[in-house]
Write a protein that holds these residues in place. Structure first.
Motif, PDB file in Angstrom:
ATOM      1  N   UNK A  10       0.859  -1.182   0.000  1.00 16.85           N
ATOM      2  CA  UNK A  10       0.000   0.000   0.000  1.00 16.85           C
ATOM      3  C   UNK A  10       0.901   1.240   0.000  1.00 16.85           C
ATOM      4  N   UNK A  11       0.830   2.005  -1.128  1.00 12.86           N
ATOM      5  CA  UNK A  11       1.644   3.217  -1.240  1.00 12.86           C
ATOM      6  C   UNK A  11       0.778   4.448  -1.503  1.00 12.86           C
ATOM      7  N   UNK A  12      -0.449   4.247  -2.007  1.00  8.91           N
ATOM      8  CA  UNK A  12      -1.314   5.374  -2.326  1.00  8.91           C
ATOM      9  C   UNK A  12      -2.770   4.977  -2.111  1.00  8.91           C
ATOM     10  N   UNK A  13      -3.677   5.939  -2.327  1.00  8.32           N
ATOM     11  CA  UNK A  13      -5.095   5.687  -2.059  1.00  8.32           C
ATOM     12  C   UNK A  13      -5.648   4.564  -2.925  1.00  8.32           C
ATOM     13  N   UNK A  14      -5.225   4.525  -4.215  1.00 12.71           N
ATOM     14  CA  UNK A  14      -5.749   3.496  -5.094  1.00 12.71           C
ATOM     15  C   UNK A  14      -5.405   2.096  -4.600  1.00 12.71           C
ATOM     16  N   UNK A  15      -4.274   1.970  -3.886  1.00 16.32           N
ATOM     17  CA  UNK A  15      -3.889   0.645  -3.379  1.00 16.32           C
ATOM     18  C   UNK A  15      -4.886   0.143  -2.308  1.00 16.32           C
ATOM     19  N   UNK A  16      -5.427   1.066  -1.541  1.00 23.86           N
ATOM     20  CA  UNK A  16      -6.428   0.677  -0.534  1.00 23.86           C
ATOM     21  C   UNK A  16      -7.651   0.072  -1.217  1.00 23.86           C
ATOM     22  N   UNK A  17      -8.081   0.707  -2.367  1.00 25.00           N
ATOM     23  CA  UNK A  17      -9.211   0.151  -3.122  1.00 25.00           C
ATOM     24  C   UNK A  17      -8.882  -1.233  -3.650  1.00 25.00           C
ATOM     25  N   UNK A  18      -7.623  -1.377  -4.132  1.00 19.22           N
ATOM     26  CA  UNK A  18      -7.227  -2.672  -4.693  1.00 19.22           C
ATOM     27  C   UNK A  18      -7.196  -3.760  -3.620  1.00 19.22           C
ATOM     28  N   UNK A  19      -6.703  -3.434  -2.419  1.00 21.09           N
ATOM     29  CA  UNK A  19      -6.659  -4.416  -1.314  1.00 21.09           C
ATOM     30  C   UNK A  19      -8.073  -4.845  -0.933  1.00 21.09           C
ATOM     31  N   UNK A  20      -8.971  -3.875  -0.903  1.00 29.61           N
ATOM     32  CA  UNK A  20     -10.362  -4.206  -0.573  1.00 29.61           C
ATOM     33  C   UNK A  20     -10.930  -5.171  -1.595  1.00 29.61           C
ATOM     34  N   UNK A  21     -10.742  -4.848  -2.884  1.00 29.36           N
ATOM     35  CA  UNK A  21     -11.302  -5.709  -3.933  1.00 29.36           C
ATOM     36  C   UNK A  21     -10.639  -7.081  -3.940  1.00 29.36           C
ATOM     37  N   UNK A  22      -9.339  -7.099  -3.693  1.00 29.07           N
ATOM     38  CA  UNK A  22      -8.617  -8.365  -3.668  1.00 29.07           C
ATOM     39  C   UNK A  22      -9.102  -9.238  -2.499  1.00 29.07           C
TER      40      UNK A  22
END
Length: 582
Positions: A10-22
């Motif tokens: 997790x380096x930016x806001x978009x990564x938080x969305x990706x972790x949630x979806x993953x």
């Protein structure tokens, strides 16, 4: 250790969305239900946002350890791991949350149901590689909206089911309430009808008593006149009669005497049912009474017919009892036994039951006997056991009912035992008293009518009179109207219990000096009556109700009377002493 499925940084806001979806995809692939998938995704979203606020570089690792999905979030070096609001919210979404301050790690655990089918590890990795998490905020927002819509739809469905269930429960409640109200109305109507029927029965009973008493008295006078005229006609001073005339007049006299006996039994039974049987005890020689009955009732038939014998124990001697009542009971029992015994013996025995302080009279015969189902019915008025011998034997069916009522008036009992074809045994138990009453009036205060009857039998001969009260209020009224020499009190009574009654007595100057014996349901060891000082006033003897015996009851009454007399004497002496000092 488990199998690592994938890892994300997790380096930016978009990564938080990706972790949630993953996290949502992995939860689906390992076999979790839709609601659990959303919970895992929500927990990762909270932890991911919080990790990003601590600095870039947090690593999220997804592992499958047997039946658990384990997600670890390693914060950047030096990050303070603590119980924050995000961690607490994530903890509500998964089964376990663990914090490790030394490693700067948060671990989320979600159990995977074993019965759910899921893909192999290789299949899961292949599917994850094929899918590409979206990092666009709009796409993630759309996905969350779809999840929210699905959750809302589920909530609406559950709410509809709950509403339907509530409607069913309400309808059932209304139905039950209506049925209960209808039942209550029926019960009230039934009680009113029962009250009316009870009043009618009471009036009918009173009318029957008046009828029996009136008719019996009215019939006695002409019958006595008929019997007197018959005796004049048959006497030596009358004109000579032919053989046929003498026979006919003898039949008239015999019928009149039989009818007079029946009228007498009806009158006596009416007295018994109305409670107007008052014993007048005196000293009675039981041996002489039994011998007189034997001589009077001794059969005069052939030698191979029936013999009547008596056997009275010398322990009895003279007993304090109503001679007329005792004679009537024994005569009825002996007459019945002789009437239904064609061959053999009728035997009257009398012994002392020292344990119960009673005299036991037994009338045994070798007659036709009574069927078991008829043993209680023979105590019903006018009832006679059907049979060939009954047709030849004259009787009204009033002897045994009257005998039992007389036995109860004497404070005793009358029971039958029989074997058809072998004979019948009647057992009369009467309190054994060899002297006059020791105490005057005794009041029995107890709501149990059976216990009051038992106590009355035990007190017969010992007390000059016995009053009964069904509760404390009734006992107070009777004590003020007819003060007893001693009162027997049950602690558990309706309206006003025994303890409250003792309080009222202790507060009343007129009742304070009346001694009391307490009856308790508490089990006591055999021995002398227990003396309790827990009740108000002076200490009272306490008797166990379930194992009450006559000797213990009488001893407790004697003790209460002695203690009361001692307290009165002590009070007089104390008062005199005070007067001298003054």
């Amino acid at each position: 250790m488990g199998e690592v499925l994938t890892r994300v940084e997790i380096r930016r806001d978009q990564d938080v969305f990706a972790v949630r979806q993953l996290g949502r995809w992995i939860a689906e692939l390992v076999g979790l239900e839709s609601q659990d998938q959303i919970r895992v995704a929500t927990a990762l979203s909270e932890i991911g946002r919080e990790a990003l606020t601590r600095g870039a570089g947090s690593v999220v690792v997804f592992e499958l350890r047997e039946d658990r999905l384990v997600v670890t979030v390693d914060y950047p070096d030096g990050t303070d791991v603590r119980q924050t609001e995000g961690v607490m919210l994530a903890g509500r979404m998964v089964d376990e949350v663990a914090l490790s301050a030394e490693d700067g790690r948060v671990t989320l655990v979600k159990r995977v149901p074993g019965h759910h089918s899921r893909r192999t590890l290789a299949g899961i990795r292949e599917e994850l590689a094929r899918r590409s998490p979206s990092t666009a905020a709009l796409d993630v927002l759309r996905e969350q909206n779809r999840e929210l819509a699905a959750t809302l739809e589920e909530v609406l469905r559950l709410n509809a089911e709950l509403t339907e269930t509530n409607q069913g429960v309400l309808a059932l409640y209304n139905q039950l309430s209506a049925e209960l109200e209808e039942t209550n109305r029926g019960v009230v109507a039934l009680y009113a009808e029962l009250d009316e029927k009870s009043s009618q029965l009471r009036q009918a009973f009173e009318a029957r008593q008046r009828f029996w008493a009136s008719v019996s008295h009215e019939l006695r006078l002409p019958l006595n006149s008929i019997i007197g005229l018959v005796r004049l006609l048959l006497g030596s001073g009358g004109d000579p009669l032919s053989e046929e005339q003498e026979h006919q007049i003898t039949l008239i006299g015999t019928s009149a005497e039989t009818l007079l006996a029946l009228v007498g039994e009806l009158l006596d039974l009416a007295k018994a049912e109305s409670g107007r049987l008052d014993p007048h005890p005196s000293m009675v020689d039981v041996v002489a009474l039994a011998e007189e009955l034997r001589m009077t009732l001794q059969p005069t038939g052939p030698a191979d017919g029936v013999t009547l014998s008596v056997d009275v124990s010398g322990e009895i001697g003279e007993m304090f009892v109503d001679e007329g009542m005792l004679t009537t009971i024994l005569r009825n029992l002996l007459s019945n036994a002789l009437k239904f015994t064609e061959y053999g013996e009728v035997r009257l025995t009398a012994v002392v039951d020292a344990a119960m302080a009673e005299v036991v009279f037994t009338v045994a015969d070798t007659g036709v006997g009574i069927p078991p189902e008829q043993l209680e019915r023979v105590f019903e008025e006018f009832y006679q056991v059907p049979g060939a011998l009954q047709l030849r034997a004259k009787g009204t069916g009033l002897g045994l009912p009257y005998a039992r009522r007389l036995a109860e008036a004497l404070g005793g009992t009358l029971e039958l035992a029989s074997t058809p074809g072998e004979g019948t045994t009647a057992t009369l138990r009467v309190p054994h008293r060899t002297a006059g009453p020791e105490v005057g009036r005794v009041l029995v205060a107890d709501d149990d009518a059976g216990f009051r009857a038992t106590a009355r039998r035990m007190l017969f001969g010992f007390a000059a009179a016995v009053d009964e009260a069904a509760d404390g209020f009734e006992a107070l009224e009777l004590m003020r109207e007819r003060p007893p020499e001693v009162v027997l009190i049950d602690l558990l009574m309706p309206r006003l219990d025994g303890t409250a009654l003792l309080h009222r007595m202790a507060e009343d100057d007129a009742l304070r000096a009346i001694p009391a014996v307490v009856v308790s349901v508490v089990s006591e060891q055999p021995g002398p009556p227990h003396v309790s000082s827990e009740q108000p006033g002076p200490p009272h003897p306490v008797l166990p109700k379930h194992e009450l015996r006559r000797d213990r009851l009488l001893e407790a009454i004697r003790e209460a009377v002695r203690d009361s007399a001692g307290n009165v004497s002590a009070g007089k002496v104390k008062g005199e002493g005070h007067g001298t000092r003054d």
